[in-house]
Design an enzyme around this catalytic site. Structure first.
Site, mmCIF file in Angstrom:
data_model
loop_
_atom_site.group_PDB
_atom_site.id
_atom_site.type_symbol
_atom_site.label_atom_id
_atom_site.label_comp_id
_atom_site.label_asym_id
_atom_site.label_seq_id
_atom_site.Cartn_x
_atom_site.Cartn_y
_atom_site.Cartn_z
ATOM 1 N N SER A 30 0.646 -1.109 -0.038
ATOM 2 C CA SER A 30 0.082 0.046 -0.072
ATOM 3 C C SER A 30 0.938 1.246 -0.088
ATOM 4 C CB SER A 30 -0.819 -0.044 1.328
ATOM 5 O OG SER A 30 -1.950 1.004 0.985
ATOM 6 N N ASP A 59 -9.717 -4.521 -5.624
ATOM 7 C CA ASP A 59 -9.012 -3.647 -4.796
ATOM 8 C C ASP A 59 -9.728 -2.138 -4.828
ATOM 9 O OD1 ASP A 59 -7.481 -1.875 -2.884
ATOM 10 O OD2 ASP A 59 -5.561 -2.605 -3.420
ATOM 11 N N HIS A 119 -7.587 -5.837 -1.116
ATOM 12 C CA HIS A 119 -6.298 -5.077 -0.788
ATOM 13 C C HIS A 119 -5.184 -5.842 -0.489
ATOM 14 C CE1 HIS A 119 -4.241 -1.175 -0.354
ATOM 15 N NE2 HIS A 119 -4.030 -1.238 0.737
#
Length: 697
Positions: free
Chosen positions: A550, A633, A668
């Protein structure tokens, strides 16, 4: 030791063709090319064909990497231990918690009618889908202990639907609450004191075709009465003049008040209001100046306790007496310390506070008037999460470290007795691993901490080393258990985790030192960490691998552009990689508090200088790079990984591969909430085998 390297000669990989479009943007007179703009449309036929071709390239290469199958088997074996969440106690004394048996894809919600009773299943998400990709993202007990409200997450999406379970009968009631994004605090549920309904934050319903997600602006706080349709829910608070602000509620434990938070960006300074559910009437503002972050600790009637950064970079605890107004209502209970106050809860009539001391947890007790009541012992340097308790003297919390998986502990505040709650049975010996904390100087001289872990019997000398970092959004990196990293160490590697600026390991000042115009400090810290590992003889550049997820994926992309010579391999997972256009997609506009935006003339040159997509250099000999993302995502749009991969493949001047792995029916990334265990194992097997292959030369 690492397995012997099988013969696998380097060769130039033939990448799928990627059309270069003639797209140029003008930022305040500066022209910036964006040839991969077409990859932003993830649903176009051209993008889908490119993704399919990339997977067709990467999947066979990853599948036949040396040691990949052995790694996969070991990941599955180490993940097969039971793990539990800290229990929540009903007024009748029943314990409710999640249990994962280590073999099925999703954890199961359990109930024990008494501490010594046999547990039974309340909710089993493993029956919801054939591939295990549907999950229970969140759950909460009603104050009377009669209902469980739980969030159904489909295929890794951050958009969830709340449903209501009647515990006694096991019936799922007709109530449905939609339009909630569980990624943010806005997904929290604030039950009213009588358990007749709850407050929740949602986004407006879509105007587009059936199945389209809600819009991600104009968050509003609503009240839902049990047994009614969502269309009848009552609007409680909104700011139509500020569509990008977030609004959410949190209940006091006695159910009398709901605290309402208003944030301008994700987890930013707050305005705070309080709604008296007993007396009714409008919500009352108690914080309006945007000069700190506030988090509810607990309440004693009209006395509300908050953990806050207002006037305290490392946080302190203030009490607000709702019977008074203005500054006279506030007084300091626990002052700022040399350690960071990371969490605090009013449990069993005491304030239990979790601190960070050089990024490792400490627990301390205080009386409601601030008197110190002493420390709560911990098994060693590690991380404390999920402080739980009620009016009794018994509290629960989870503890983990680099070599100890998350374990729930039961602590009696009166007797001082502490014991593990359902301790896990491990397939390895934790004492076979050792962790050392080291400190090094970053580029500007700042002292930065790093944990270095390895097998106790590892031979001296340079070894393949996995360097992991994050550095953003006030998220501290603390000692945590990760099966993939344990397997890396088990196979002879070193694992290093660095506490970069941008987190809150040393408070809000540490966070601010790695955000906005200071973001380069994060990359400098990570580069200095790698240089320290090399200088100390722990590894060599050819043996050093970078890994981040991320915001940490952004970290990896940025440092590879700035110091490609420092690393032999890298894994950029679900990264934020196009810093000029990130804010245009989904809920990413909320990250501007940490990143800034390219439409701000002051921030454009800062973002342009490190944006991974825009700083790849043709002909550079980059290390071996594996990019991972997922089609579903909702948080970090896969376009980032698509555009970065296309740019890096086009720029690669060396022979090492640049591959992308795109997961389906997942959100994610591996380890993300709701990702099935089977998918986590497969992805981590690919990643570890890839990093191991390219750090052993």
């Amino acid at each position: 030791m690492l397995a012997a390297c099988a013969s696998m000669p380097e060769r130039t990989v033939e990448y799928p063709p990627a059309r270069r479009a003639d797209v140029v943007d003008d930022y305040f007179g500066t022209k910036v090319a964006d040839p991969w703009r077409w990859l932003e449309d993830a649903d176009s036929a051209e993008t889908r064909a490119w993704v399919a071709a990339q997977n067709a390239l990467s999947q066979p290469l990853l599948a036949r990497l040396p040691g990949r199958e052995a790694i996969r088997e070991r990941l599955a074996a180490l993940w097969s231990h039971e793990r539990h969440s800290p229990p929540r106690t009903t007024p009748a004394g029943a314990l409710v918690y999640t249990r994962h048996d280590g073999r099925t894809d999703q954890p199961v919600l359990m109930i024990q009618d008494a501490p010594a009773a046999m547990p039974r299943v309340l909710i089993d998400p493993n029956s919801w889908s054939a591939d295990g990709a549907d999950a229970m993202a969140h759950w909460t007990l009603s104050p009377d202990g009669l209902h469980v409200l739980y969030a159904v997450q489909t295929g890794g999406s951050d958009w969830v639907e709340y449903r209501l379970l009647e515990i006694a009968s096991g019936r799922v009631l007709p109530d449905r609450v939609r339009g909630v994004n569980f990624n943010f605090d806005a997904a929290r549920i604030a039950w009213n004191g009588g358990s007749k309904g709850f407050f929740y934050s949602r986004f407006p319903a879509p105007n587009a075709a059936v199945g389209a997600p809600p819009t991600v602006t104009h968050a509003r706080l609503y009240y839902h009465a049990l047994g009614t349709d969502q269309s009848r829910d009552t609007l409680v608070h909104e700011r139509p003049d500020q569509p990008g602000w977030f609004i959410w509620g949190e209940p006091t434990d006695d159910g009398r008040y709901t605290v309402i938070y208003v944030e301008r960006t994700e987890d930013s300074e707050k305005q705070v209001l309080v709604r008296d559910l007993r007396r009714g009437g409008p919500s009352r503002p108690i914080v309006t100046n945007w000069k700190g972050k506030y988090y509810l600790v607990g309440s004693d009637g009209p006395l509300l306790f908050f953990r806050t950064s207002a006037g305290a970079s490392r946080y302190r605890i203030l009490a607000c007496d709702l019977r008074q107004r203005g500054r006279a209502a506030w007084r300091e209970i626990v002052p700022e310390s040399v350690d960071v106050l990371l969490d605090a809860r009013l449990l069993g009539g005491e304030i239990v506070a979790s601190y960070l001391h050089d990024a490792a947890a400490r627990l301390h007790r205080y009386a409601p008037d601030g008197r110190s009541l002493g420390a709560i012992p911990l098994p060693g340097p590690g991380t404390v999460k999920d402080l739980r308790g009620d009016a009794s003297a018994v509290i629960h919390f989870s503890f983990e470290s680099f070599s100890r998986p998350s374990t729930v502990y039961r602590h009696d505040l009166v007797r001082g007795e502490q014991a593990a709650f359902h301790p896990p049975t491990l397939a390895f010996r934790a004492e076979d691993y050792v962790t050392e904390q080291v400190f090094f100087a970053s580029k500007d001289g700042t002292r930065v901490p790093m944990f270095v872990s390895r097998r106790r019997d590892a031979p001296s000398g340079p070894a393949p080393t996995l360097l992991y970092g994050y550095g953003g959004f006030a998220n501290p990196l603390t000692p945590s258990f990760n099966v993939a990293h344990l397997v890396w160490m088990e196979r002879g590697g070193v694992f290093a985790q660095v506490s970069l600026r941008g987190g809150t390991e040393y408070g809000e000042a540490w966070h601010e030192g790695g955000m906005l115009a200071h973001k380069q400090n994060v990359f400098d810290d990570f580069i200095a960490a790698g240089e320290h590992l090399v200088r100390s003889g722990i590894t060599t550049p050819a043996q050093l691998a970078a890994r981040g997820r991320s915001n940490g994926g952004l970290l990896v992309g940025a440092v590879l552009n700035q110091r490609p010579d420092l690393f032999g391999a890298a894994h950029a997972a679900v990264g934020v990689l196009d810093m000029l256009r990130y804010h245009r997609f989904g809920i990413a506009y909320a990250w501007a508090g940490d990143y800034g935006r390219s439409d701000d003339p002051a921030m454009f040159p800062v973002l342009r200088a490190y944006s991974p997509v825009h700083n790849t250099r043709a002909g550079t000999r980059y290390p071996a790079v594996l990019v991972t993302t997922a089609e579903r995502d909702d948080r970090v749009h896969p376009l980032h990984s698509f555009k970065y991969t296309a740019a890096l493949q086009a720029a690669q001047g060396g022979e090492r591969p640049v591959l992308i792995r795109v997961e389906t029916r997942a959100g994610h990334g591996a380890g993300g909430a709701g990702t099935p265990l089977s998918k986590q194992i497969e992805e981590n097997a690919d990643v570890l085998a890839f990093l191991e292959r390219y750090t052993r030369d």
